[in-house]
Design an enzyme around this catalytic site. Structure first.
Site, PDB file in Angstrom:
ATOM      1  N   GLU A 132      10.114   0.581   1.541  1.00 52.65           N
ATOM      2  CA  GLU A 132      10.231   1.866   0.843  1.00 52.65           C
ATOM      3  C   GLU A 132       9.672   3.011   1.684  1.00 52.65           C
ATOM      4  O   GLU A 132       8.754   2.811   2.476  1.00 52.65           O
ATOM      5  CB  GLU A 132       9.402   1.834  -0.442  1.00 52.65           C
ATOM      6  CG  GLU A 132       9.807   0.758  -1.387  1.00 52.65           C
ATOM      7  CD  GLU A 132       8.879   0.701  -2.595  1.00 52.65           C
ATOM      8  OE1 GLU A 132       9.020  -0.233  -3.370  1.00 52.65           O
ATOM      9  OE2 GLU A 132       8.016   1.586  -2.746  1.00 52.65           O
ATOM     10  N   CYS A 151       6.053   9.628   3.603  1.00 52.60           N
ATOM     11  CA  CYS A 151       5.156   8.471   3.589  1.00 52.60           C
ATOM     12  C   CYS A 151       5.970   7.273   4.059  1.00 52.60           C
ATOM     13  O   CYS A 151       6.920   6.869   3.390  1.00 52.60           O
ATOM     14  CB  CYS A 151       4.671   8.297   2.151  1.00 52.60           C
ATOM     15  SG  CYS A 151       3.645   6.865   1.917  1.00 52.60           S
ATOM     16  N   CYS A 158       2.608  -7.006   3.081  1.00 54.05           N
ATOM     17  CA  CYS A 158       1.302  -6.770   3.715  1.00 54.05           C
ATOM     18  C   CYS A 158       0.452  -8.026   3.574  1.00 54.05           C
ATOM     19  O   CYS A 158       0.518  -8.728   2.568  1.00 54.05           O
ATOM     20  CB  CYS A 158       0.591  -5.593   3.060  1.00 54.05           C
ATOM     21  SG  CYS A 158      -1.031  -5.257   3.795  1.00 54.05           S
ATOM     22  N   CYS A 162      -4.881  -6.512  -1.232  1.00 53.92           N
ATOM     23  CA  CYS A 162      -5.761  -5.718  -2.097  1.00 53.92           C
ATOM     24  C   CYS A 162      -5.254  -5.859  -3.539  1.00 53.92           C
ATOM     25  O   CYS A 162      -4.044  -5.799  -3.783  1.00 53.92           O
ATOM     26  CB  CYS A 162      -5.768  -4.255  -1.666  1.00 53.92           C
ATOM     27  SG  CYS A 162      -6.262  -4.056   0.053  1.00 53.92           S
ATOM     28  N   CYS A 165      -2.882  -3.212  -5.331  1.00 56.79           N
ATOM     29  CA  CYS A 165      -1.758  -2.701  -4.543  1.00 56.79           C
ATOM     30  C   CYS A 165      -0.517  -3.581  -4.737  1.00 56.79           C
ATOM     31  O   CYS A 165      -0.568  -4.792  -4.521  1.00 56.79           O
ATOM     32  CB  CYS A 165      -2.163  -2.661  -3.073  1.00 56.79           C
ATOM     33  SG  CYS A 165      -0.798  -2.235  -1.981  1.00 56.79           S
ATOM     34  N   CYS A 395       3.033   2.729  -3.383  1.00 61.89           N
ATOM     35  CA  CYS A 395       3.735   1.897  -2.413  1.00 61.89           C
ATOM     36  C   CYS A 395       4.040   0.510  -2.979  1.00 61.89           C
ATOM     37  O   CYS A 395       3.216  -0.105  -3.625  1.00 61.89           O
ATOM     38  CB  CYS A 395       2.951   1.813  -1.111  1.00 61.89           C
ATOM     39  SG  CYS A 395       1.409   0.932  -1.226  1.00 61.89           S
TER      40      CYS A 395
HETATM   41  N1  SAH Z   1      -2.504  -0.459   4.410  1.00 59.98           N
HETATM   42  C1  SAH Z   1      -2.940   0.867   4.550  1.00 59.98           C
HETATM   43  C2  SAH Z   1      -1.873   1.910   4.293  1.00 59.98           C
HETATM   44  C3  SAH Z   1      -0.930   1.663   3.167  1.00 59.98           C
HETATM   45  S1  SAH Z   1      -1.616   1.794   1.554  1.00 59.98           S
HETATM   46  C4  SAH Z   1      -4.155   1.116   3.715  1.00 59.98           C
HETATM   47  O1  SAH Z   1      -4.506   0.263   2.900  1.00 59.98           O
HETATM   48  O2  SAH Z   1      -4.798   2.139   3.895  1.00 59.98           O
HETATM   49  C5  SAH Z   1      -1.830   3.564   1.403  1.00 59.98           C
HETATM   50  C6  SAH Z   1      -2.866   3.958   0.384  1.00 59.98           C
HETATM   51  O3  SAH Z   1      -2.404   3.676  -0.953  1.00 59.98           O
HETATM   52  C7  SAH Z   1      -4.172   3.193   0.548  1.00 59.98           C
HETATM   53  O4  SAH Z   1      -5.271   4.042   0.453  1.00 59.98           O
HETATM   54  C8  SAH Z   1      -4.116   2.251  -0.606  1.00 59.98           C
HETATM   55  O5  SAH Z   1      -5.375   1.768  -0.934  1.00 59.98           O
HETATM   56  C9  SAH Z   1      -3.453   3.095  -1.674  1.00 59.98           C
HETATM   57  N2  SAH Z   1      -2.970   2.339  -2.821  1.00 59.98           N
HETATM   58  C10 SAH Z   1      -2.561   1.063  -2.869  1.00 59.98           C
HETATM   59  N3  SAH Z   1      -2.222   0.712  -4.123  1.00 59.98           N
HETATM   60  C11 SAH Z   1      -2.404   1.795  -4.897  1.00 59.98           C
HETATM   61  C12 SAH Z   1      -2.238   2.071  -6.283  1.00 59.98           C
HETATM   62  N4  SAH Z   1      -1.801   1.148  -7.126  1.00 59.98           N
HETATM   63  N5  SAH Z   1      -2.544   3.316  -6.728  1.00 59.98           N
HETATM   64  C13 SAH Z   1      -2.985   4.271  -5.865  1.00 59.98           C
HETATM   65  N6  SAH Z   1      -3.152   4.071  -4.553  1.00 59.98           N
HETATM   66  C14 SAH Z   1      -2.877   2.847  -4.065  1.00 59.98           C
HETATM   67 FE1  SF4 Z   2      -2.022  -3.763   2.353  1.00 60.79          FE
HETATM   68 FE2  SF4 Z   2      -1.883  -2.451   0.087  1.00 60.79          FE
HETATM   69 FE3  SF4 Z   2      -4.250  -3.239   0.986  1.00 60.79          FE
HETATM   70 FE4  SF4 Z   2      -2.927  -1.258   2.248  1.00 60.79          FE
HETATM   71  S1  SF4 Z   2      -3.740  -1.215   0.159  1.00 60.79           S
HETATM   72  S2  SF4 Z   2      -3.944  -3.041   3.177  1.00 60.79           S
HETATM   73  S3  SF4 Z   2      -0.832  -1.949   1.955  1.00 60.79           S
HETATM   74  S4  SF4 Z   2      -2.591  -4.578   0.380  1.00 60.79           S
END
Ligand code: SAH
Ligand code: SF4
Length: 415
Positions: A132, A151, A158, A162, A165, A395
């Site tokens: 995406e 973005c 990934c 997390c 996410c 994302c």
């Molecule tokens: N992997 C990288 C970049 C992609 S995620 C990282 O983790 O930084 C980009 C941002 O979106 C990160 O700060 C991540 O923690 C945040 N993010 C992930 N899931 C989310 C959610 N459900 N709501 C808001 N932000 C989220």
């Molecule tokens: Fe991966 Fe999502 Fe964690 Fe970023 S926030 S490192 S995309 S699992």
């Protein structure tokens, strides 16, 4: 939604419309077939730096100066077809069409939020993987002019898992190539070039027809795909090509300590954002498994080294999870943790976007209280406005929705 003025045969439009209806792609989503995938492996020119393109041409008996011309067609004129490169000979254009491509991906859907400030595309890569990208449009504010921020994703899936996410819950598929990263920005650049975005209801604001910022905050962990990410940034930064200033690009990382140290040694003035999301190891390890490998102390030491080497501010992203990491006690801990970095630390508070996981964003009162406490510690902060909830802008969410519908219905790839 209905497909409007596409110059496509009616039978194809009807078929596409059926797919849109089947997959419930609502609002102003469109389904746009672009380059067809082929079995012959072609060189994706969007993934080559200028010297590499020169080399590629020389190996094929062509003059190196052609590279600059092609770069201009690709990144300034934003063409999608070699036949448009009219200052190249016919034979070179044919050779390029045979051996090279301009981004091999199919746009499976495009959705626009109701206010048209957020647009999201679901892309199918050559091997069928789905990723995406999101375009976020910001009207002019005070002295700041309008912004068009893309973005982009750096991986399909990934590996870091997390818990809040959507991408993290999918697991890791593969790294994206530099060309696949670059192509996402170019897609939206073409769209804005064709129809500049006008901020409605803001008299005097000029329509915006180009990309002003790129953030690597889509699917995947950019520093896990270090080489391709850096290559993509350099390509987009090239003055002979897309020419986007490094200060207008942001790398967001889950906190891969060795890669942060490496990044600090690159001569590239990109912005760094760290996904911190918790001020203690105990809590961070629960929501971000990577913390067991790179705990907070090591992460902040790497950030301090980064600041010393670059003299640049670091943004700490903090996804606010109601009842989990948003209490006043955690706000104080976060303030104490970051205060030593002084003006070089900035916190971006992000109310969590709902995913399938059971997290909720805090209410406005709790967010204000959290931010006030950070300020008491002298830590500057902002809150990220929620964007495009009606099109699942966080994302990985659109892909999750799409794939889950696909499991129940005809697979999308058979469309
Ligand atoms: N992997 C990288 C970049 C992609 S995620 C990282 O983790 O930084 C980009 C941002 O979106 C990160 O700060 C991540 O923690 C945040 N993010 C992930 N899931 C989310 C959610 N459900 N709501 C808001 N932000 C989220
Ligand atoms: Fe991966 Fe999502 Fe964690 Fe970023 S926030 S490192 S995309 S699992």
């Amino acid at each position: 939604m209905t497909l409007s003025t596409w110059p496509l045969p009616r039978s194809l439009v009807l078929k596409i419309q059926t797919i849109i209806d089947e997959y419930g792609l609502s609002m102003s989503s469109t389904f746009i077939p672009t380059t067809e995938t082929t079995s012959k492996k072609k060189t994706d020119l969007l993934g080559l730096t200028l010297p590499e393109l020169q080399q590629w041409l020389v190996e094929r008996g062509e003059a190196p100066f052609r590279a600059r011309q092609i770069y201009q067609w690709l990144f300034q004129r934003l063409v999608t077809d070699f036949s448009a490169m009219t200052n190249l000979s016919h034979s070179l254009r044919e050779k390029l069409a045979e051996e090279a491509s301009i981004g091999l991906m199919i746009v499976r859907s495009e959705q626009h939020s109701k206010d048209d400030r957020t647009r999201k595309i679901l892309l199918q890569l050559e091997d069928g993987k789905l990723i995406e990208s999101v375009l976020m449009l910001y009207p002019p504010l005070g002295e700041n002019s309008a912004r068009a921020t893309v973005c982009v994703s750096t991986q399909a899936g990934c590996a870091y898992g997390c818990t809040f996410c959507a991408t993290g819950q999918m697991g890791f598929d593969r790294h994206l190539s530099a060309g696949e990263i670059v192509a996402q920005a170019l897609y939206f650049a073409r769209e804005l070039r064709a129809v500049p975005w006008a901020a409605q209801g803001l008299p005097g604001s000029a329509p915006i027809g180009h990309i002003t910022n790129i953030v690597l905050m889509g699917m995947g962990e950019p520093l896990h795909n270090y080489d391709n990410t850096l290559r993509a940034l350099r390509i987009l930064n090239s003055p002979d090509g897309f020419n986007l200033g490094a200060r207008h690009m942001t790398v967001s990382t889950v906190g891969l300590v060795p890669a942060i140290r490496k990044l600090s040694q690159e001569q590239l003035q990109v912005n760094l954002a760290i996904s911190l999301h918790a001020p203690t190891d105990e809590l961070r390890s629960k929501t971000m498994p990577v913390n067991r490998k790179y705990p907070i102390e090591d992460l902040l030491a790497a950030c301090q080294d980064y600041i010393t080497a670059t003299r640049r501010q670091v943004t700490f992203e903090y996804v606010l999870l109601a009842g989990v990491n948003d209490t006043p006690a955690y706000a104080h801990k976060l303030g104490e943790l970051l205060a030593p970095l002084k003006q070089f630390a900035h916190v971006n508070c992000i109310p969590v976007n709902a995913t399938s996981a059971d997290y909720r964003p805090p209410g406005g009162e709790a967010i204000r209280a959290f931010r006030d406490i950070l300020l008491q510690h002298g830590v500057s902060n902002t809150v990220r406005a929620e964007r495009g909830d009606d099109i699942a802008a966080a994302c990985g969410q659109l892909r999750t929705r799409f794939v889950e519908r696909g499991k129940r219905q005809t697979p999308a790839t058979q469309a």
